[in-house]
Scaffold this motif. Structure first.
Motif, short mmCIF file in Angstrom:
data_model
loop_
_atom_site.label_atom_id
_atom_site.label_comp_id
_atom_site.label_asym_id
_atom_site.label_seq_id
_atom_site.Cartn_x
_atom_site.Cartn_y
_atom_site.Cartn_z
N HIS A 1 0.82 -1.19 0.04
CA HIS A 1 -0.13 -0.12 0.06
C HIS A 1 0.84 1.23 0.04
O HIS A 1 0.70 2.23 -0.76
N HIS B 1 1.29 4.66 -2.44
CA HIS B 1 1.37 6.25 -2.11
C HIS B 1 2.78 6.80 -2.59
O HIS B 1 2.73 7.85 -3.17
N ASP C 1 -6.42 7.38 -0.09
CA ASP C 1 -6.53 5.64 -0.55
C ASP C 1 -7.23 5.60 -1.99
O ASP C 1 -8.52 6.29 -1.64
ZN ZN Z 1 -3.02 5.16 2.52
#
Ligand code: ZN
Ligand code: KG4
Length: 345
Positions: A113, A117, A302
Motif C-alpha cells: 500500500h 502512495h 487511498d
Molecule cells: Zn493510505
C-alpha cells in the motif's frame, strides 16, 4: 517484458474500496472509489469487521461498472493491496483480485500500500524522476525515504510513536470533531488565529530524521482541557497544532535534503492533502531550489489507481504473485525489493 493492456488495481486495506484500470501506454483509463466514512462516522473510527463486510458488498459491483465504462472485458493483469492494513479488509481484495485473475488467466501481483502512495506522484503531469526523497505521511506512517528506483527504498527517518495522520485524528477527537479527523482539524485551523497558542516542535532540536508526535498531542490535550469550552480557542488550538506539525515536517525535510543532496522531494499519503503543508513546502522548495511534488489531492488519500500503477510497473518488470495468496497487515516498507520473478508478499 511489456504488458499488453490495462491492469486492474484493487485497494481494500482500510476504509475505502478503490478500483482502477491503468494502462502503461495510455495512463489511467478509469477509476471508482467508495468511501466508508459515513459507515464508521458514528463510531468515531474504523470498525474492522464493518470495513470487511462493506468491501464485500461494494468491490465486485465497482469492478463491473469500471470495466463496462472503460469497455474492457479482460485486463492484462490484476494488482491488489496485500498490506499493510486491516487483515479482513485486505483479504477481501486479495481474494477477489486473485479469483478474477485466475478466471481471466492473467497474472496477479501483490502490492504494498505504501509503495502505491510513494509512487503516486509519478502519475501527475509534472512527474519527478528518480532519485528523489519522499515524505510519507498517512494515518499509519510517517517516514522520510530515499527513493532510488522501483523497489529501491532506504528509510532515513520515521516516527517513534504516532503517525502524523493519527495525531490529526486524535486531536480531532479532543476538539470534538468528526472522523476522519485530518480534514476537519485543517478546516478548523483555517479559522484560527496565530499567536495565542504555541506547541512544541518535537525533536527538531535533536539531530537525525526521526519524528515523534505524542508529546505534541499531550500539549494539545492540556490546552483543550483548560480552554476547550471556548469555540474561538478551539480554532486557535487547531491552528497552532497544524503549524507545529507543518514546521516539524519542514525542518526534517530540509535536513534530509541537506544530508542526501537530493534535489527533489515528493510528499505522499493522506496528510499530503493538507493545504497548509503544501503551501509551506512549496514555498521552501521555490526558495531553496528543491523540486517539491505532491500528487493530485485525490491521489493522496487511498485509491485504486495507485495500486494499479505500481502493479503495472511490477508486472511489466516480470513480477508475479502466487495463487496461494497471503496478506500482511504489518509489512515494513524496508522489506520491499526491486521487482523479481515469482514474489510472495
Ligand atoms: Zn493510505
Ligand atoms: O493515506 P491515507 O488515506 O490512509 C492511510 O494509508 O493511512 O491517510 C489517511 C490519513 C488520516 O489520518 C487523515 O486524517 C489524514 O490522512 N488526512 C489529513 C488530511 N486529509 C487526510 N490530515 C491533515 N490534513 C488533511 N487535509
Amino acid at each position: 517484458m511489456s504488458l499488453d493492456g490495462p491492469v486492474l488495481g484493487v485497494e481494500t486495506s482500510c476504509d475505502e474500496t478503490g478500483v482502477a484500470l491503468f494502462d502503461p501506454r495510455r495512463g489511467v483509463l478509469g477509476e471508482r472509489l467508495h468511501s466508508q466514512v459515513a459507515l464508521h462516522a458514528e463510531y468515531g473510527g474504523v470498525v474492522p469487521e464493518l470495513a470487511s463486510r462493506d468491501h464485500v458488498r461494494y468491490l465486485a459491483p465497482l469492478i463491473r461498472s469500471l470495466l463496462a465504462e472503460c469497455g474492457v472485458e479482460r485486463p492484462a493483469g490484476v494488482a491488489y493491496t496485500a498490506g499493510p492494513g486491516l487483515a479482513g479488509a485486505l483479504l477481501v481484495g486479495a481474494s477477489v483480485a486473485s479469483a478474477l485473475a485466475w478466471a481471466w488467466e492473467v497474472p496477479v501481483v501483490a502490492v504494498h500500500h505504501m509503495e502505491g502512495h510513494l509512487l503516486a506522484p509519478l502519475l501527475a503531469d509534472d512527474a519527478p524522476h528518480f532519485p528523489f526523497l519522499a515524505l510519507l505521511v498517512s494515518g499509519g506512517h510517517t517516514q522520510l525515504v530515499a527513493v532510488e528506483g522501483l523497489g529501491r527504498y532506504r528509510i532515513l527517518g520515521e516516527t517513534l510513536d504516532d503517525a502524523v495522520g493519527e495525531a490529526f485524528d486524535k486531536v480531532a477527537k479532543m476538539l470534538g470533531l468528526g472522523y476522519p479527523g485530518g480534514p476537519e482539524v485543517a478546516r478548523l485551523a483555517e479559522q484560527g488565529c496565530p499567536g495565542r497558542f504555541r506547541f512544541p516542535r518535537p525533536m527538531v532540536d535533536r539531530p537525525g530524521l526521526d519524528f515523534s508526535f505524542s508529546g505534541l498531542k499531550t500539549a494539545v490535550l492540556n490546552a483543550v482541557e483548560v480552554h476547550g469550552e471556548d469555540p474561538r480557542a478551539r480554532a486557535d488550538i487547531a491552528h497552532a497544532f497544524q503549524e507545529a506539525v507543518v514546521e516539524t515536517l519542514l525542518v526534517k525535510c530540509r535536513r534530509a535534503v541537506a544530508a542526501t543532496g537530493m534535489e527533489r522531494l515528493v510528499v505522499a499519503g493522506g496528510v499530503g492533502a493538507n493545504r497548509r503543508l503544501r503551501e509551506v513546502l512549496l514555498a521552501w522548495g521555490r526558495q531553496d531550489g528543491v523540486g517539491v511534488f505532491f500528487p493530485p489531492p485525490a491521489l493522496c488519500t487511498d485509491n485504486g489507481t495507485m495500486i494499479a500503477h505500481v502493479g503495472a510497473l511490477r508486472l511489466a518488470a516480470g513480477e508475479r504473485s502466487g495463487w496461494a495468496f497471503t496478506v500482511r497487515p504489518r509489512w515494513p516498507l524496508s522489506e520491499l525489493a526491486p521487482p523479481g520473478g515469482l514474489a510472495g508478499c
